[in-house]
Design an enzyme around this catalytic site. Structure first.
Site, short mmCIF file in Angstrom:
data_model
loop_
_atom_site.label_atom_id
_atom_site.label_comp_id
_atom_site.label_asym_id
_atom_site.label_seq_id
_atom_site.Cartn_x
_atom_site.Cartn_y
_atom_site.Cartn_z
N HIS A 293 0.80 -1.24 0.00
CA HIS A 293 0.00 0.00 0.00
C HIS A 293 0.83 1.28 0.00
CE1 HIS A 293 -4.02 -1.82 0.79
NE2 HIS A 293 -3.29 -2.76 1.37
N LYS A 482 -7.85 14.06 4.14
CA LYS A 482 -7.02 12.85 4.13
C LYS A 482 -6.01 12.95 5.27
CE LYS A 482 -5.97 14.05 -0.15
NZ LYS A 482 -6.22 12.78 -0.84
N ARG A 483 -5.28 11.86 5.54
CA ARG A 483 -4.22 11.94 6.56
C ARG A 483 -3.31 13.12 6.26
NH1 ARG A 483 -0.38 8.05 6.02
NH2 ARG A 483 -1.39 7.22 4.17
N LYS A 488 1.36 14.29 0.58
CA LYS A 488 0.01 14.64 0.10
C LYS A 488 -0.11 16.13 -0.20
CE LYS A 488 -2.10 10.81 2.64
NZ LYS A 488 -2.91 10.02 1.69
C1 26V Z 1 2.49 4.93 6.81
C2 26V Z 1 3.50 5.64 7.38
C3 26V Z 1 3.95 5.28 8.73
C4 26V Z 1 5.29 5.83 9.07
C5 26V Z 1 5.48 7.25 8.64
C6 26V Z 1 5.19 7.47 7.21
C7 26V Z 1 4.07 6.69 6.67
C8 26V Z 1 3.58 7.01 5.44
C9 26V Z 1 2.56 6.30 4.88
C10 26V Z 1 2.02 5.24 5.56
C11 26V Z 1 0.91 4.52 4.88
C12 26V Z 1 0.88 3.07 5.11
C13 26V Z 1 0.02 2.36 4.16
C14 26V Z 1 -1.21 3.09 3.74
O1 26V Z 1 -2.05 3.46 4.54
N1 26V Z 1 -1.36 3.28 2.44
C15 26V Z 1 -2.54 3.84 1.83
O2 26V Z 1 -3.35 2.75 1.42
C16 26V Z 1 -4.52 3.16 0.78
C17 26V Z 1 -5.34 1.93 0.49
O3 26V Z 1 -4.71 1.14 -0.45
C18 26V Z 1 -4.20 3.94 -0.49
O4 26V Z 1 -5.38 4.38 -1.08
C19 26V Z 1 -3.31 5.13 -0.16
O5 26V Z 1 -2.90 5.77 -1.34
C20 26V Z 1 -2.11 4.67 0.64
O6 26V Z 1 -1.35 5.78 1.10
#
Ligand code: 26V
Length: 752
Positions: A293, A482-483, A488
């Site tokens: 993801h 969004k987050r 982003k």
């Molecule tokens: C997690 C973390 C944790 C540590 C700090 C930076 C960071 C950055 C991103 C994430 C995201 C982890 C995975 C996630 O949530 N991905 C999201 O998954 C969605 C469902 O597939 C997708 O639509 C999003 O584009 C994607 O960011």
């Protein structure tokens, strides 16, 4: 479920002198009483996820059960407005797209008849609740169970023990039925037995910047994995006896790397039950599939092998053995030495386990979540594996549950669609495309405009209540919800907002359509820059709000406590969906799809599922800008100099300066300076402007102005919006789940 039995029970329900919370619990119990999980036959899929962002389930469940309208009518007769249950807050056992996707997939699995079972953690506290103090985010614990949890059943007899070297933990399941064509189950485990055991299901994503924090995260991931594997194996033995047929009956989808400990755990359990190590690895390889993801390096989990060994010596041993097996196999298959190193589960240099490498090695299928993302993981992230095993890789573009994101969020738009094409599309979402025949019709256009106006009014009155901000009139609504994360680029929107404010003040935009910029986001508590961006946006909004010269034409609102229920209101009301990530970094996005279904145009970069959205709805009905992936890759390789850009573009330089020239105050924290430096000097391990804001900002601003000018011809703009609605069927999670069932799990849907 027999609907009539439920409705009869409801008619008999005494409602007088009961609080909303009491009624919520009693009505939910009536529905639960009539629900029974469907029998398992044939192959089942299991979805392991550290997050399930289910949101408020009351209305959704009644809708899925087909009794929402009747329930509203019966309650009305008793003098109860069904909207009173809006005071019951969301269950936020997740933090963003990943968790919401898991919830949409469960919804769709049940709706289309795929036996899909969710496994997660029943956190005591969900994602923190948010408020702003002086523009800064403040976090508060989310005690989501304070209203009760009538949609779950504790399964005392199905508890299991999860072993760590230093403690045993009880995993007690709570089952939540997921109703549709069949009734599937979301099983969430609560950790019990001692104070330290309980901590494991205490909070979502505990801070992991200390060793203790890291250990807790590993414990959570193993707890979920071991409980799920134990349960699936037990159920298989009960139904089929022989473990050799395990993979014939069970597919296990690893939702990102958090549940990857399920791989060594399954091998451990099988070996303990007498299967050979080689046999166990083979079964694991046929059982697991992995969805990636994100490609952000900071989010790709690598666990310190020493820590894993400390609390899970057997699991660490199996991961090491698996890594050796992998090296031998890769050598035999002709991987180069460099490729063997890159793909290794155990990374000797830093003594870590790469959870993504373990997942890719074992998984039968690996998928990304949008076309472009799947291409990027093949070309970059997992290039070596792809070169040698191309057949392992596939794509399933994300989808969203239209029952929640359209039917529940926007009954007014659904009624309009019903009037044109009848109601069949509600069961078979692909039929929505028939609506395309009507969208140039004057009547449809005016009715659509009226629906948008109504949804804006509803949103504005909600905002007035929640945020104490009055909003009125016919505003164009741009939304970025969004987050909060630098990639982003909420900061880029902030800069554009400052520019709009200045240009309006200097009367450079005489024909500007009055607009509202809506933000919603939670920042991870320890993510200082993200919190700085929230403060900066709040400062900008306050300044605009205090200025009589622009107030009627431009406004901003940063909603507090953005969650699933807030999102339902925002996606239905917005005109423009802002999806402006740096190309290549947003794996898919799912908010973009929710907005599209509700008739917002996408204003965004060629990233994630935006690309597929404009492919379906037409580029001319959306607003695309900015560098494409290839250009970003070139810039990243060398030659990008944001300082030089600003030298040539003094108007943007001045705006960047507002971070440090005292225009806006960061309350003396220094965080605006830190943001400024991250753009111009580079900070921590990143180069300056790591997310290429200044590459895209002017094009972004022009796209905002173009959309604004087009909106002045309201009806023409509505046609673009309707084109998006009519072409959104592909983005239903029903389609995604059926694709998983077909391409990845090899499961037939239940044709009852
Ligand atoms: C997690 C973390 C944790 C540590 C700090 C930076 C960071 C950055 C991103 C994430 C995201 C982890 C995975 C996630 O949530 N991905 C999201 O998954 C969605 C469902 O597939 C997708 O639509 C999003 O584009 C994607 O960011």
């Amino acid at each position: 479920m027999d609907k009539n039995l439920f409705l009869n029970d409801l008619k008999l329900l005494e409602t007088e002198n009961k609080s909303a919370v009491q009624l919520y619990n009693e009505i939910s119990a009536l529905a639960m009483h009539r629900l029974q999980a469907s029998a398992k036959k044939g192959k089942c899929a299991h979805y392991l996820s550290i997050e399930f962002l289910i949101g408020r389930v009351f209305y959704n469940n009644l809708l899925e059960l087909g009794v929402l309208e009747e329930t509203a009518k019966i309650l009305k007769k008793k003098g109860v407005d069904i909207s009173v249950f809006e005071e019951i807050e969301d269950a936020a056992l997740g933090n963003g797209g990943l968790g919401r996707l898991a919830a949409c997939y469960l919804d769709s699995g049940a709706a289309v008849g795929v036996p899909l079972y969710g496994y997660g953690i029943r956190y005591k506290f969900g994602l923190f609740r948010q408020k702003f103090e002086n523009g800064f985010q403040i976090e508060m614990p989310d005690d989501w169970q304070r209203f009760g949890d009538p949609w779950s059943v504790r399964r005392e007899h199905e508890r299991q023990v999860v072993h760590f070297a230093d403690m045993d933990v009880e995993a007690v399941p709570y089952d939540m039925p997921i109703a549709g064509k069949r009734v599937n189950v979301l099983r969430l485990y609560q950790a019990e037995g001692s104070e330290s055991a309980e901590k494991i299901s205490g909070v979502l994503y505990p801070a992991d910047d200390t060793e203790e924090g890291k250990l807790l995260r590993i414990r959570q991931e193993y707890f979920l994995s071991a409980a799920a594997v134990g349960d699936i194996v037990k159920e298989h033995e009960r139904l089929h006896g022989d473990l050799a047929s395990f993979a014939q009956y069970s597919a296990v989808q690893l939702n990102d790397t958090h549940p990857v400990f399920a791989i060594p755990e399954l091998i451990r359990v099988l070996v303990k039950k007498g299967v050979s190590y080689v046999g166990a690895v083979k079964i694991a390889k046929e059982t697991f599939d992995y969805t990636n993801h994100t490609i952000l390096p900071e989010a790709l989990e690598c666990w310190d092998a020493r820590l894993v060994r400390k609390i899970l010596p057997d699991i660490a041993g199996i991961l090491r053995a698996l890594s050796d097996t992998q090296a031998r196999l890769h050598k035999k298959r002709g991987y180069t030495r460099a490729e063997i190193e890159q793909t290794a589960i155990y990374q000797p240099k830093n003594q870590t386990f790469s959870m993504a490498n373990a997942a890719v090695f074992v998984a039968d299928k690996v998928n990304g979540v949008a076309d472009i993302h799947s291409e990027i993981i093949k070309r970059k992230l997992f290039a070596a594996e792809y070169r040698h095993m191309p057949e392992k890789f596939t794509n399933v573009t994300n989808g969203v549950a239209q029952r929640r994101w359209l039917m529940l969020a926007n009954p007014e738009l659904c009624a309009l669609i019903d009037r044109r094409i009848g109601k069949e599309w509600r069961q078979d979402f692909e039929k929505l495309s028939e609506f395309g025949h009507f969208i140039c019709e004057q009547k449809t256009i005016s009715e659509f405009i009226a629906v948008k106006r109504e949804k804006k009014n509803q949103l504005f009155s909600h905002i007035a209540k929640q945020e104490k901000t009055q909003m009125n009139g016919e505003r164009m609504v741009y939304a970025q919800v969004k987050r909060l994360h630098e990639y982003k680029r909420q900061l880029m929107t902030a800069f554009a907002l400052v520019r709009l404010y200045r240009d309006l003040k200097e009367n450079k935009l005489p024909d500007f359509t009055p607009s509202l910029f809506l933000f919603g986001a939670k920042s991870a508590p320890g993510y200082a820059r993200a919190k700085g961006i929230i403060k900066y946006i709040n400062e900008i909004i306050a300044k605009i709000d205090a200025d009589d010269a622009v107030r009627g034409r431009l406004a901003g609102v940063f909603v507090t406590e953005y969650n699933v229920s807030y999102a339902e209101k925002i996606v239905a009301a917005a005109d423009v969906s802002l999806q402006v990530s740096t190309a290549g970094l947003e794996a898919s996005g799912t908010g973009n799809m929710k907005f599209m279904m509700n008739g917002a145009v996408t204003l965004g970069t060629m990233d994630g599922a935006n690309i597929e959205i404009v492919e379906k709805a037409g580029e001319k009905n959306n607003y695309i800008f900015g560098a494409r992936v290839e250009e970003i890759e070139r810039l990243r390789a060398g030659g990008y100099d944001p300082a030089a850009y600003l030298k040539d573009h003094p108007e943007w330089a001045k705006i960047a300066e507002t971070l440090v020239d005292g225009t806006y105050s960061d309350g003396g924290t220094g965080i605006f300076r830190e943001l400024y430096d991250s753009l111009l000097v580079g900070a921590s391990w990143h180069k300056p402007d790591h997310y290429f804001i200044f590459r895209d900002i002017e094009e972004y601003y022009q796209a905002i102005l173009r959309a604004n000018a087009d909106y002045a011809q309201r009806e023409r703009f509505a046609e673009k919006q309707l084109k998006n609605v009519a072409n959104s069927a592909y983005f239903s999670s029903d389609r995604s789940v059926l694709e998983y069932a077909d391409k990845i799990w090899h499961i037939q849907k239940d044709e009852r």
